[in-house]
Design a protein around this motif. Structure first.
Motif, PDB file in Angstrom:
ATOM      1  N   VAL A  36      68.034 -47.561  48.415  1.00 19.75           N
ATOM      2  CA  VAL A  36      67.589 -48.502  47.633  1.00 19.75           C
ATOM      3  C   VAL A  36      67.554 -49.991  48.183  1.00 19.75           C
ATOM      4  N   PHE A  37      68.721 -50.053  49.146  1.00 23.06           N
ATOM      5  CA  PHE A  37      69.018 -51.387  49.904  1.00 23.06           C
ATOM      6  C   PHE A  37      69.234 -51.217  51.202  1.00 23.06           C
ATOM      7  N   SER A  38      68.498 -51.894  52.010  1.00 27.50           N
ATOM      8  CA  SER A  38      68.932 -52.036  53.560  1.00 27.50           C
ATOM      9  C   SER A  38      69.126 -53.498  54.010  1.00 27.50           C
ATOM     10  N   LEU A  39      70.008 -53.657  54.737  1.00 32.06           N
ATOM     11  CA  LEU A  39      70.256 -55.101  55.270  1.00 32.06           C
ATOM     12  C   LEU A  39      70.631 -54.953  56.847  1.00 32.06           C
ATOM     13  N   HIS A  40      70.069 -55.275  57.815  1.00 30.49           N
ATOM     14  CA  HIS A  40      70.244 -55.436  59.305  1.00 30.49           C
ATOM     15  C   HIS A  40      69.923 -56.675  59.875  1.00 30.49           C
ATOM     16  N   ALA A  41      71.057 -56.916  60.736  1.00 34.14           N
ATOM     17  CA  ALA A  41      70.873 -58.274  61.221  1.00 34.14           C
ATOM     18  C   ALA A  41      69.613 -58.124  62.280  1.00 34.14           C
ATOM     19  N   VAL A  42      69.588 -57.170  63.040  1.00 30.86           N
ATOM     20  CA  VAL A  42      68.706 -56.771  64.039  1.00 30.86           C
ATOM     21  C   VAL A  42      67.411 -55.801  63.530  1.00 30.86           C
ATOM     22  N   ALA A  43      67.843 -54.528  63.599  1.00 29.78           N
ATOM     23  CA  ALA A  43      67.015 -53.578  63.106  1.00 29.78           C
ATOM     24  C   ALA A  43      67.594 -52.303  62.455  1.00 29.78           C
ATOM     25  N   GLY A  44      66.924 -51.803  61.412  1.00 26.44           N
ATOM     26  CA  GLY A  44      67.282 -50.795  60.544  1.00 26.44           C
ATOM     27  C   GLY A  44      66.711 -49.483  60.749  1.00 26.44           C
ATOM     28  N   VAL A  45      67.159 -48.325  60.777  1.00 25.90           N
ATOM     29  CA  VAL A  45      66.339 -47.106  60.614  1.00 25.90           C
ATOM     30  C   VAL A  45      66.822 -46.100  59.507  1.00 25.90           C
ATOM     31  N   SER A  46      65.691 -45.446  58.738  1.00 24.40           N
ATOM     32  CA  SER A  46      66.166 -44.848  57.530  1.00 24.40           C
ATOM     33  C   SER A  46      65.047 -43.624  57.461  1.00 24.40           C
ATOM     34  N   ARG A  47      65.248 -42.879  56.539  1.00 18.69           N
ATOM     35  CA  ARG A  47      64.376 -41.717  56.196  1.00 18.69           C
ATOM     36  C   ARG A  47      63.388 -42.203  55.440  1.00 18.69           C
ATOM     37  N   ASN A  48      63.786 -42.700  54.147  1.00 19.02           N
ATOM     38  CA  ASN A  48      63.020 -43.327  53.166  1.00 19.02           C
ATOM     39  C   ASN A  48      63.591 -44.740  52.542  1.00 19.02           C
ATOM     40  N   GLU A  49      62.826 -45.473  52.015  1.00 19.68           N
ATOM     41  CA  GLU A  49      63.142 -46.801  51.257  1.00 19.68           C
ATOM     42  C   GLU A  49      62.697 -47.109  50.096  1.00 19.68           C
ATOM     43  N   LYS A  50      63.701 -47.124  49.021  1.00 15.37           N
ATOM     44  CA  LYS A  50      63.042 -47.171  47.601  1.00 15.37           C
ATOM     45  C   LYS A  50      63.048 -48.390  47.105  1.00 15.37           C
ATOM     46  N   GLY A  51      63.677 -49.515  47.677  1.00 15.63           N
ATOM     47  CA  GLY A  51      63.862 -50.823  47.049  1.00 15.63           C
ATOM     48  C   GLY A  51      63.734 -51.765  48.160  1.00 15.63           C
ATOM     49  N   LEU A  52      64.535 -52.408  48.582  1.00 16.15           N
ATOM     50  CA  LEU A  52      64.473 -53.968  49.532  1.00 16.15           C
ATOM     51  C   LEU A  52      65.111 -53.391  50.673  1.00 16.15           C
ATOM     52  N   SER A  53      64.346 -53.730  51.759  1.00 15.41           N
ATOM     53  CA  SER A  53      64.631 -53.510  53.050  1.00 15.41           C
ATOM     54  C   SER A  53      64.574 -54.895  53.989  1.00 15.41           C
TER      55      SER A  53
END
Length: 285
Positions: A36-53
């Motif tokens: 539901v929340f992802s924060l990356h300085a460069v790049a992020g990988v995930s299966r699903n995002e349900k909120g803020l990326s």
């Protein structure tokens, strides 16, 4: 086995914070998590995002996304992105809610708006805002027009059923010097009858001799358009423009203005005019 695997990759916090995959709180298993929340300085990988990326460079989502994805360069979602994608360069997903990119948006079906600095690509998108909009189930035309200054333009209009982009080049040889011309803008179709519609356009245009001075104009157009056949349309209507000329370029194209003011070597003016032309559809029926 499936239940054990899901339990192994369970994430009680539903968040992922890091620098670049796999340097993050979800580590090498980040591609298995739904956040539901992802924060990356460069790049992020995930299966699903349900909120803020949020990512400085890119968000890579291997399945689907909802909510808001913001990246400095690109958002890539392999399946549907039902919320809003915002990126400095490119957004790409299967079906999308809305997309905003500095250069290009790519999707299959877009429910909301597509806003791009240059290109929108989709199978279906009623509200693309960009210079070029290649919508499979949309509309593309090429036309020739002239206005009160006798500036002749060859323009490409492309978009969906409602909004479209405008890009054109041409010339003007009415005044004392022959000038190259360009235009870029956005428009909206208002359907009034089966073969009759009103095209509302907001356009920026310019004239130049590539040496000294310049001529810039912003115009609002209301162009009734009559479709004579599937391929052919004629249009004409009133315009209202703000004009700015420097070093005399284009000043002799008109003699009367609603309002004008001279400022040093430049001239500013407001005036009413008219635009008319013909357009040929490039869209298959």
């Amino acid at each position: 086995m499936v239940g054990k695997l899901n339990a192994q990759f369970a994430n009680p916090c539903h968040c992922n914070i890091g620098i670049v995959y796999p340097i993050s709180t979800n580590g090498i298993h980040a591609k298995e998590y739904s956040n539901v929340f992802s924060l990356h300085a460069v790049a992020g990988v995930s299966r699903n995002e349900k909120g803020l990326s949020l990512a400085g460079f890119s968000n890579i989502i291997l399945d689907s996304a909802a909510g808001l994805q913001i990246a400095g360069f690109m958002n890539i979602t392999r399946k549907d992105a039902t919320g809003l994608q915002m990126a400095g360069f490119i957004n790409k997903s299967r079906d999308a809610g809305s997309q905003m990119a500095g250069f290009i948006n790519i999707a299959r079906k877009v429910k909301g708006v597509q806003i791009a600095g240059f290109i929108n690509i989709a199978d279906s998108s009623d509200y693309p805002i960009g210079i070029f909009n290649f919508i499979k189930h949309g509309e593309k035309t090429i036309g020739i027009s002239t206005d009160e200054t006798l500036t002749t333009l060859l323009s490409f209009r492309s978009g969906g059923r409602k909004l479209y982009g405008i890009a054109g080049v041409g010339y003007n040889d009415k005044g004392s010097r022959r000038l190259a011309a360009w235009e870029a803008g956005i428009g909206m179709h208002l359907y009034l009858a089966e073969n009759f519609r009103l095209n509302l356009e907001l356009v920026n245009a310019g004239l130049t001799n590539f040496k000294t001075g310049d001529y810039f104009r912003s115009s609002i157009r209301a162009l009734p358009a009559l479709r004579l056949s599937h391929r052919l349309e004629i249009f004409a209507g009133p315009t209202f423009s703000y004009m700015r000329s420097r070093k005399g370029t284009g000043e002799d194209l008109l003699t009367h203005y609603t309002w004008s003011r001279r400022d040093g070597d430049g001239l500013q003016a407001l005036y009413f005019g008219v635009t008319g032309g013909i357009a040929i559809s490039l869209t298959k029926k």
